[in-house]
Design a protein around this motif. Structure first.
Motif, PDB file in Angstrom:
ATOM      1  N   LEU A  39       0.797  -1.004  -0.243  1.00  0.00           N
ATOM      2  CA  LEU A  39      -0.453  -0.263  -0.345  1.00  0.00           C
ATOM      3  C   LEU A  39       0.661   1.070   0.555  1.00  0.00           C
ATOM      4  N   HIS A  40       1.869   1.287   1.186  1.00  0.00           N
ATOM      5  CA  HIS A  40       2.549   1.761   0.855  1.00  0.00           C
ATOM      6  C   HIS A  40       3.509   2.762  -0.901  1.00  0.00           C
ATOM      7  N   VAL A  41       3.918   1.837  -1.008  1.00  0.00           N
ATOM      8  CA  VAL A  41       4.490   1.506  -2.400  1.00  0.00           C
ATOM      9  C   VAL A  41       3.499   2.163  -3.240  1.00  0.00           C
ATOM     10  N   SER A  42       2.610   1.639  -3.428  1.00  0.00           N
ATOM     11  CA  SER A  42       0.859   2.164  -4.137  1.00  0.00           C
ATOM     12  C   SER A  42       0.560   3.708  -4.341  1.00  0.00           C
ATOM     13  N   GLU A  43       0.346   3.844  -3.098  1.00  0.00           N
ATOM     14  CA  GLU A  43       0.136   5.174  -2.516  1.00  0.00           C
ATOM     15  C   GLU A  43       1.325   6.613  -2.391  1.00  0.00           C
ATOM     16  N   GLY A  44       2.799   5.863  -2.574  1.00  0.00           N
ATOM     17  CA  GLY A  44       4.300   6.878  -3.244  1.00  0.00           C
ATOM     18  C   GLY A  44       4.375   7.139  -1.584  1.00  0.00           C
ATOM     19  N   ASP A  45       3.919   6.638  -0.664  1.00  0.00           N
ATOM     20  CA  ASP A  45       4.516   7.030   0.795  1.00  0.00           C
ATOM     21  C   ASP A  45       6.022   6.135   0.730  1.00  0.00           C
ATOM     22  N   LEU A  46       6.686   5.253  -0.007  1.00  0.00           N
ATOM     23  CA  LEU A  46       7.298   4.510  -0.476  1.00  0.00           C
ATOM     24  C   LEU A  46       7.992   4.854  -1.675  1.00  0.00           C
ATOM     25  N   PRO A  47       8.410   5.853  -1.894  1.00  0.00           N
ATOM     26  CA  PRO A  47       8.478   5.836  -3.874  1.00  0.00           C
ATOM     27  C   PRO A  47       9.241   5.090  -4.507  1.00  0.00           C
ATOM     28  N   VAL A  48       9.009   4.646  -5.628  1.00  0.00           N
ATOM     29  CA  VAL A  48       9.087   3.616  -5.936  1.00  0.00           C
ATOM     30  C   VAL A  48      10.479   3.582  -6.803  1.00  0.00           C
ATOM     31  N   HIS A  49      10.795   2.342  -6.360  1.00  0.00           N
ATOM     32  CA  HIS A  49      12.473   2.487  -6.871  1.00  0.00           C
ATOM     33  C   HIS A  49      12.791   2.153  -8.705  1.00  0.00           C
ATOM     34  N   ARG A  50      11.160   1.762  -9.099  1.00  0.00           N
ATOM     35  CA  ARG A  50      11.661   1.195 -10.073  1.00  0.00           C
ATOM     36  C   ARG A  50       9.917   1.536 -11.417  1.00  0.00           C
ATOM     37  N   PRO A  51       9.276   1.981 -12.346  1.00  0.00           N
ATOM     38  CA  PRO A  51       8.718   3.108 -12.809  1.00  0.00           C
ATOM     39  C   PRO A  51       7.641   1.518 -13.174  1.00  0.00           C
ATOM     40  N   ARG A  52       6.483   1.710 -12.836  1.00  0.00           N
ATOM     41  CA  ARG A  52       6.016  -0.012 -13.234  1.00  0.00           C
ATOM     42  C   ARG A  52       5.973  -0.768 -12.759  1.00  0.00           C
ATOM     43  N   VAL A  53       6.692  -0.801 -11.330  1.00  0.00           N
ATOM     44  CA  VAL A  53       6.945  -1.560 -10.279  1.00  0.00           C
ATOM     45  C   VAL A  53       6.102  -2.879 -10.600  1.00  0.00           C
ATOM     46  N   THR A  54       5.584  -4.344 -10.388  1.00  0.00           N
ATOM     47  CA  THR A  54       4.721  -4.640  -9.949  1.00  0.00           C
ATOM     48  C   THR A  54       4.757  -4.520  -8.019  1.00  0.00           C
TER      49      THR A  54
END
Length: 342
Positions: free
Chosen positions: A49-64
């Motif tokens: 949820l944190h990755v999806s919402e951006g609380d944890l910025p994604v390290h790779r675009p369009r990550v699964t």
């Protein structure tokens, strides 16, 4: 198969705005030291949820997202030995470390500056297939189904490390703040090892679950404790609970903060919340040794996750329900064609 279905984080943002997209994409090709894993089940973790919402910025675009994976080996790189097609394996949050830094050398690979993570740096288990370095895969027993095992791969392992960091004495008094996927597994282990567990959570259904699992008390988040605590673990990502938990500790008590993300912590009053040698400790990922130890203990004590299953195609709904607290225990994604979902 040459293509598969997978979720990707298209544009991080509030989960209510549906930041994920369900796409068809090529089946990943394992690297020389990697396994290709056909996903049987994938737990839904608050970190997703944190990755999806951006609380944890994604390290790779369009990550699964997804790092609580149970599946079977469907292929492997040329350098892999000791595995065969069909072997059952688990894939967890920690994906790879450099193996050579000072932290790795002293057994703290979770602190490796070059560590990478499943579902954040590399594609995870919200898909029909994923990959994992063979050295970071867990061999799994055959007596539990995929759904039962999936939450153990992160919720269980991280809860175990948080319990270790809390330095609970034998027969000690443990407070758990928040009672979701990780806390309800941690509570079972602590109780099995002789601890008295007190749960504080706003969710009434979670309070009932805690009592069913053997907690000595379960009440609202800010309700008083019946006795001082030797240790406490903060599972809820709510920084304002840090002083609350510290005030509940007895002299010399330890507060372990289990989350990878935490909202702002308010100022602490030294006399009320830190004096008498109270300690605050954070938890950063896990080591592979943590994972192996926890899985051994889970089998010994019969630790079981309370689960709600969703079809893979409803992963975004599962994350919305997680955020809203619409289920107890842990959510698990399964392939729509298996019929294992409610």
């Amino acid at each position: 198969m040459t293509t598969m279905r997978a979720w990707v984080v298209a544009e991080p943002g509030p989960i209510e705005r549906e930041p994920l997209r369900f796409v068809e994409t090529p089946v990943p090709v394992p690297g020389p030291d990697e396994l290709l894993v056909q996903v049987g089940a994938c737990g839904v973790c608050r970190t997703d949820l944190h990755v999806s919402e951006g609380d944890l910025p994604v390290h790779r675009p369009r990550v699964t997202p997804g790092h609580e994976v149970v599946g079977r080996v469907a292929g492997m790189g040329d350098a892999v030995t000791g595995y065969a097609a069909g072997d059952r394996v688990g894939v967890a949050w920690l994906r790879r470390t450099d193996g050579s830094c000072g932290y790795c050398a002293r057994g703290n690979e979770n602190l490796c500056p070059d560590s990478v993570y499943t579902g954040w740096d590399a594609d995870g288990g919200y898909a029909e297939y994923t990959t994992v370095p063979a050295a970071f895969a867990y061999r799994l027993p055959g007596d539990l189904d995929d759904v039962a095992l999936a939450p153990l791969m992160c919720a269980g392992i991280i809860g175990y490390r948080a319990l270790r960091r809390a330095a609970l004495p034998d027969g000690g008094r443990l407070g758990l703040y928040g009672f979701g996927g990780s806390a309800h597994l941690c509570a079972q282990l602590a109780i099995a090892q002789g601890a008295t567990v007190h749960v504080r959570t706003r969710d009434v259904a979670a309070q009932r679950l805690a009592l069913t699992l053997g907690a000595a008390s379960a009440a609202g988040t800010y309700d008083p404790l019946p006795e001082p605590l030797d240790s406490a673990i903060l599972f809820a990502p709510v920084g304002s609970l840090v002083p609350v938990a510290l005030r509940a500790l007895d002299r010399g008590g330890v507060l372990s903060i289990a989350g990878i993300h935490l909202s702002e912590v308010p100022p602490l009053d030294y006399e009320r919340e830190l004096f008498y040698e109270k300690e605050v400790r954070s938890v950063t990922a896990n080591t592979r040794a943590d994972g192996r130890e926890f899985l051994t203990l889970a089998a010994r004590f019969g630790i079981r996750a309370t689960t709600r299953t969703y079809p893979l195609s409803q992963a975004q709904l599962a994350l919305q329900d997680l955020k809203s607290g619409r289920f107890d225990g842990a959510a698990v994604l399964v392939d729509d064609s298996t019929g294992q979902y409610a």
